[in-house]
Scaffold this motif. Sequence first.
Motif, PDB file in Angstrom:
ATOM      1  N   ASP A  82       0.839  -1.203   0.000  1.00 13.84           N
ATOM      2  CA  ASP A  82       0.000   0.000   0.000  1.00 13.84           C
ATOM      3  C   ASP A  82       0.875   1.255   0.000  1.00 13.84           C
ATOM      4  O   ASP A  82       0.597   2.220  -0.711  1.00 13.84           O
ATOM      5  N   GLN A  83       1.946   1.227   0.781  1.00  9.56           N
ATOM      6  CA  GLN A  83       2.854   2.378   0.852  1.00  9.56           C
ATOM      7  C   GLN A  83       3.582   2.566  -0.488  1.00  9.56           C
ATOM      8  O   GLN A  83       3.724   3.690  -0.971  1.00  9.56           O
ATOM      9  N   LEU A  84       4.023   1.471  -1.092  1.00  9.11           N
ATOM     10  CA  LEU A  84       4.730   1.561  -2.378  1.00  9.11           C
ATOM     11  C   LEU A  84       3.798   2.070  -3.477  1.00  9.11           C
ATOM     12  O   LEU A  84       4.189   2.910  -4.296  1.00  9.11           O
ATOM     13  N   ILE A 104       0.518   5.488 -11.492  1.00 10.64           N
ATOM     14  CA  ILE A 104      -0.471   4.412 -11.580  1.00 10.64           C
ATOM     15  C   ILE A 104      -1.849   5.006 -11.277  1.00 10.64           C
ATOM     16  O   ILE A 104      -2.089   5.471 -10.160  1.00 10.64           O
ATOM     17  N   PRO A 105      -2.751   5.003 -12.269  1.00  9.63           N
ATOM     18  CA  PRO A 105      -4.105   5.531 -12.031  1.00  9.63           C
ATOM     19  C   PRO A 105      -4.760   4.784 -10.857  1.00  9.63           C
ATOM     20  O   PRO A 105      -4.520   3.599 -10.647  1.00  9.63           O
ATOM     21  N   GLU A 106      -5.580   5.500 -10.086  1.00  8.52           N
ATOM     22  CA  GLU A 106      -6.158   4.941  -8.866  1.00  8.52           C
ATOM     23  C   GLU A 106      -6.918   3.639  -9.097  1.00  8.52           C
ATOM     24  O   GLU A 106      -6.785   2.688  -8.323  1.00  8.52           O
ATOM     25  N   ASP A 107      -7.722   3.571 -10.181  1.00  9.35           N
ATOM     26  CA  ASP A 107      -8.491   2.345 -10.425  1.00  9.35           C
ATOM     27  C   ASP A 107      -7.561   1.156 -10.678  1.00  9.35           C
ATOM     28  O   ASP A 107      -7.818   0.052 -10.220  1.00  9.35           O
ATOM     29  N   ALA A 158      -6.611  -2.314  -8.201  1.00 11.78           N
ATOM     30  CA  ALA A 158      -6.673  -3.679  -8.724  1.00 11.78           C
ATOM     31  C   ALA A 158      -5.402  -4.477  -8.407  1.00 11.78           C
ATOM     32  O   ALA A 158      -5.400  -5.705  -8.485  1.00 11.78           O
ATOM     33  N   ILE A 159      -4.332  -3.792  -8.050  1.00 11.93           N
ATOM     34  CA  ILE A 159      -3.064  -4.466  -7.725  1.00 11.93           C
ATOM     35  C   ILE A 159      -3.123  -4.911  -6.271  1.00 11.93           C
ATOM     36  O   ILE A 159      -3.216  -4.089  -5.362  1.00 11.93           O
ATOM     37  N   GLU A 186       2.075  -8.472  -8.793  1.00  8.55           N
ATOM     38  CA  GLU A 186       1.211  -7.720  -9.713  1.00  8.55           C
ATOM     39  C   GLU A 186       1.753  -6.299  -9.887  1.00  8.55           C
ATOM     40  O   GLU A 186       1.699  -5.737 -10.977  1.00  8.55           O
ATOM     41  N   TRP A 187       2.261  -5.718  -8.793  1.00 13.54           N
ATOM     42  CA  TRP A 187       2.829  -4.372  -8.847  1.00 13.54           C
ATOM     43  C   TRP A 187       4.040  -4.351  -9.769  1.00 13.54           C
ATOM     44  O   TRP A 187       4.148  -3.491 -10.642  1.00 13.54           O
TER      45      TRP A 187
END
Length: 139
Positions: free
Chosen positions: A30-32, A40-43, A47-48, A53-54
Amino acid sequence: MCVPSFAQAMSEYGDLLSDLSDNITKEDLDQLKSACKEDIPEDQSNAITSSSEWFSYLEKNDKLAQDNLSYIEHIFEISRRPDLLTRVIEYRTTVLKITEDDDIDTKLTRIPSAKKYKDVIRQPSEDEIIKLAPPPKKA
């Protein structure tokens, strides 16, 4: 000196990402993600749900590659994760054989904060020092 084959280098890169993933908790993720919210768009960020996945998202968007680690180095630095940053730098210097002194202007390297500001953090010359007058004497 033996230069690693492409397959070997890809394997080492995969090992690096796996090692990093093993050391990223849900809170870390979450911090990264927050640290790269401008990229990275919020939507898509929502999803990550895993570090793999990140990393995959960053690779697909040209922010991360076997020979381009500067983005995650920066993210780990601003997220205060020196342990992860150290692993990436170790990979860069041992696997890719690139040090900061070798290739300072390429996408493969980054300049640590202390080095960035080395010209700023210097002793002032005698001419630059502001001399204060002695305090007034009490009557």
